[in-house]
Design a protein around this motif. Structure first.
Motif, mmCIF file in Angstrom:
data_model
loop_
_atom_site.group_PDB
_atom_site.id
_atom_site.type_symbol
_atom_site.label_atom_id
_atom_site.label_comp_id
_atom_site.label_asym_id
_atom_site.label_seq_id
_atom_site.Cartn_x
_atom_site.Cartn_y
_atom_site.Cartn_z
ATOM 1 N N ALA A 58 -37.419 -8.172 13.108
ATOM 2 C CA ALA A 58 -37.075 -9.250 12.169
ATOM 3 C C ALA A 58 -38.273 -9.504 11.277
ATOM 4 N N GLN A 92 -27.251 -11.186 11.335
ATOM 5 C CA GLN A 92 -27.725 -11.307 9.965
ATOM 6 C C GLN A 92 -26.530 -11.397 9.033
ATOM 7 N N LEU A 166 -33.281 -7.879 9.063
ATOM 8 C CA LEU A 166 -33.114 -7.634 10.491
ATOM 9 C C LEU A 166 -32.745 -6.171 10.683
ATOM 10 N N LYS A 174 -30.675 -12.524 2.327
ATOM 11 C CA LYS A 174 -30.378 -12.368 3.750
ATOM 12 C C LYS A 174 -30.828 -13.598 4.547
ATOM 13 N N LEU A 176 -31.236 -14.383 8.818
ATOM 14 C CA LEU A 176 -31.112 -13.807 10.152
ATOM 15 C C LEU A 176 -31.315 -14.869 11.219
#
Length: 378
Positions: A58, A92, A166, A174, A176
């Motif tokens: 991550a 994600q 991720l 994004k 996550l």
């Protein structure tokens, strides 16, 4: 639970701390915070996959990296974690797949199995997401007593774009989530600003999401300039020195809101200011900002029966800019409280996520230092 950490700088991994000889082949999760120019490169992600072949990875861009008791720029701070019996699940999403940040946050939590879930750690795009809506969505799906904390990705002081990823090269848009599972996980959290409030408490009478038009039926920007005095000439840069304290409801605790920009005689903030909420002006006091880090660390210790194995500090880029050369002091004082047995890591963000009350709903913070600790009781 075993924790190690590495700092990636000048094109190589340096300054390893691996006191318990954690085998990198057995690492379960790698969490990295770093300069966007490094982490969005394909070659860097491939380096991580080669070094940690069996771990989930991550990554989030940052506005400064916390490694041990130092603050770095243009590096990547990596935290390597392996559990004995606890385990993780990850999710994600792309915010462009949702009509609003609320729906995105709600779905993100729903993607994680709820049985034995203890903690959800969030890393989110910090440029395009509405952080206030995001936390409302996270809370809407949060199982009772599950801790949610984390932060919005940073981009130094450039505010151009942020990236999160991720198990992939980080990209914009994004969000996550890392779910931590296990009955033997011991957690704690804290969030403190340390800013001084001044002036009367006032009411937001006209706003839309994070755009503020009126306070007490008067133009908010005119009122704000009146309180700033000579500092009004340096707006919007001087706004970092004078955030707002926001109280949503009569019995709720306050959060700090940072001014991002001024447009068309309105003020745009890093989080929503709902109509009917109460606000007070705030000002910086360097010593109180650093004392807040001490108080946050001690709050965490009071919630634990064992020494935390890992402490994650997420502090605001606004604090970093305001503190300047003294920024290392807020990290150093946390180290003094936790001692060397707790591995410290973290980053400077565009928004901090942490509850206001013990294991309550998550809240969006600005200009605040937040700490989350975890240990696996074996």
């Amino acid at each position: 639970m075993k924790v190690a950490k590495l700092l990636f700088t000048d094109g190589e991994f340096k300054y390893e701390r691996n006191d318990e000889k954690l085998n990198y082949q057995e690492a379960q999760i790698i969490i990295g915070y770093g300069a966007r120019s490094i982490i969005e490169e394909d070659n860097f992600y491939l380096l991580l996959k080669e070094k940690f072949p069996n771990a989930e990875i991550a990554l989030s861009s940052s506005s400064g990296e916390i490694f041990c008791n130092e603050v770095y720029d243009d590096t990547v701070a990596l935290t390597i974690i392996s559990f004995s019996t606890a385990y993780i699940k990850t999710s994600q999403i792309d915010i462009e797949d949702f009509s609003c940040s609320y729906d995105a946050g709600k779905k993100l939590i729903e993607n994680l199995p709820s049985q034995d879930l203890k903690w959800v750690f969030i890393l989110s795009d910090g440029s395009k997401v509405n952080g206030s809506q995001l936390v409302r969505g996270l809370n809407a799906s949060r199982p009772e007593e599950v801790l949610i904390s984390g932060g919005l990705a940073g981009d130094g002081d450039k505010f151009e774009k942020t990236v999160v990823g991720l198990n992939q090269v980080p990209e914009p848009n994004k969000i996550l989530a890392i779910g931590f599972y296990g009955a033997n996980l011991e957690l704690s959290h804290s969030s403190i600003g340390g800013w001084e409030s001044f002036g009367l408490e006032r009411v937001v009478t006209k706003s839309h999401d994070n755009v503020l038009y009126e306070i007490d039926n008067k133009n908010a920007l005119d009122l704000y300039k009146k309180y700033l005095g000579k500092y009004a000439e340096d707006l919007p840069a001087s706004a970092l020195l004078f955030p707002l304290s926001l109280t949503m409801h009569q019995d709720s605790l306050s959060v700090v809101r940072t001014i991002l920009s001024i447009k068309d005689n309105t003020m745009i903030f890093a989080g929503d200011l709902p109509e009917g909420s109460k606000v007070r002006f705030m000002k910086a006091n360097m010593d109180r900002l650093i004392d807040a880090a001490n108080d946050a660390a001690n709050q965490c210790l009071k919630m634990n029966t064992h020494t935390p194995k890992l402490g994650i500090i997420i502090s605001c880029v606004g604090r970093k800019i305001v503190l300047g050369d003294r920024v290392y002091e807020e990290v150093d004082i946390v180290r003094d409280v936790f001692k060397s047995s707790t591995v410290l890591t973290g980053f400077y963000s565009y928004g901090e996520l942490s509850p206001l009350s013990p294991f309550g709903n998550c809240a969006l913070h600005n200009q605040t230092i937040t700490i989350t600790t975890v240990n696996e009781i074996e």
